[in-house]
Design an enzyme around this catalytic site. Structure first.
Site, PDB file in Angstrom:
ATOM      1  CG  ASP A  67      21.651 -28.918  69.451  1.00  0.00           C
ATOM      2  OD1 ASP A  67      21.830 -29.021  70.682  1.00  0.00           O
ATOM      3  OD2 ASP A  67      21.023 -27.974  68.940  1.00  0.00           O
ATOM      4  CG  HIS A  92      26.614 -34.008  77.667  1.00  0.00           C
ATOM      5  ND1 HIS A  92      26.181 -33.391  76.516  1.00  0.00           N
ATOM      6  CD2 HIS A  92      26.423 -33.097  78.675  1.00  0.00           C
ATOM      7  CE1 HIS A  92      25.751 -32.161  76.807  1.00  0.00           C
ATOM      8  NE2 HIS A  92      25.880 -31.973  78.103  1.00  0.00           N
ATOM      9  CG  LEU A 130      37.398 -41.000  59.603  1.00  0.00           C
ATOM     10  CD1 LEU A 130      36.372 -40.559  58.572  1.00  0.00           C
ATOM     11  CD2 LEU A 130      36.668 -41.544  60.804  1.00  0.00           C
ATOM     12  NE  ARG A 165      20.784 -21.977  67.572  1.00  0.00           N
ATOM     13  CZ  ARG A 165      19.738 -22.596  68.108  1.00  0.00           C
ATOM     14  NH1 ARG A 165      18.526 -22.220  67.794  1.00  0.00           N
ATOM     15  NH2 ARG A 165      19.905 -23.583  68.966  1.00  0.00           N
TER      16      ARG A 165
END
Ligand code: FPP
Length: 228
Positions: free
Chosen positions: A11, A28, A122, A180
């Site tokens: 975020d 972004h 991974l 959140r």
């Protein structure tokens, strides 16, 4: 304490861009750089599973230009990074309502999953058009479609989730000082530990990941039981 799966709610890209008077999309783009850093760092720390919340089922509500820009970034990242990921022994997988994504992205996703299938170091899980409630709804719908008549248990639901073999996240990290869950890993995150970083996602780095891991290692996970 064992730490197999780290999940991240990335975020703060928009705020990072705003602080610099840049368009949100550049936030972004800087976020993609942070993704690359974090994948490398997680591999270096020996974390076998890393999942990233890249686009939620609610993110379609954003302005068209932002949604389009994000889709182009996914195209770019998945296409351009596959060879590198193969070299680094990383397996790329996706979770979410993939069939609702643009057709070309669906194809890129399937190719990327196939080409990186043998990656051992991974597993990188990109949650795209993902929603936790939707995942549970989709699991139940799959059950009904299969004509399942038996008793419905936790295991029946679990085995119909998007990635049934994925271990539950041990640690969920959210950046940018927000607290959140935002419809992320609702089923899988039942017993996850949380770590909140005040860094905006494009500023996230290896040191920040290490701090989160160190904090996790100090926790006492009881899963509803009493102190061990
Ligand atoms: C949240 O920041 C970020 C997103 C909704 C997009 C996450 C996408 C990336 C980091 C880019 C690519 C990822 C991959 C896996 C290739 P926000 O826009 O909600 O920020 P704000 O809350 O500051 O506005």
């Amino acid at each position: 304490m064992s730490l197999k799966h780290i999940a991240i709610i990335m975020d703060g890209n928009g705020r990072w861009a705003k602080k610099r008077h840049l368009p949100r999309l550049l936030g972004h783009r800087a976020g993609v750089k942070a993704v690359e850093r974090t994948v490398r760092a997680a591999a270096d720390f020996g974390i076998p599973y890393l999942s990233l919340y890249a686009f939620s089922t609610e993110n379609w509500k954003r302005p068209q230009t932002e949604v389009k820009g994000l889709m182009s970034l996914f195209r770019y990242y998945i296409n351009k990074k596959v060879l590198e990921l193969v070299k680094e022994d990383v397996r790329l997988r996706f979770a979410g309502r993939i069939k609702e994504l643009p057709k070309d992205i669906q194809e890129i996703i399937h190719e990327a999953e196939n080409e990186t299938e043998k990656g051992q170091r991974l597993q990188l899980i990109v949650c795209l058009n993902y929603g936790g409630r939707q995942e549970i709804v989709d699991a139940v719908q799959k059950l009904l479609k299969d004509g399942y008549k038996g008793e419905v248990t936790e295991e029946t639901i679990r085995s119909h989730l998007y990635l049934p073999d994925l271990p539950d996240p041990d640690l969920i990290i959210r950046t940018s000082g927000e607290y959140r869950l935002s419809n992320f890993w609702l089923w899988e995150g039942s017993y996850s530990e949380f770590y909140f970083s005040s860094l905006l996602w494009p500023d996230f780095n290896k040191e920040a990941l290490q701090e989160a891991i160190l904090s996790y290692e100090k926790r006492d996970r009881r899963y509803g039981g009493i102190q061990r």
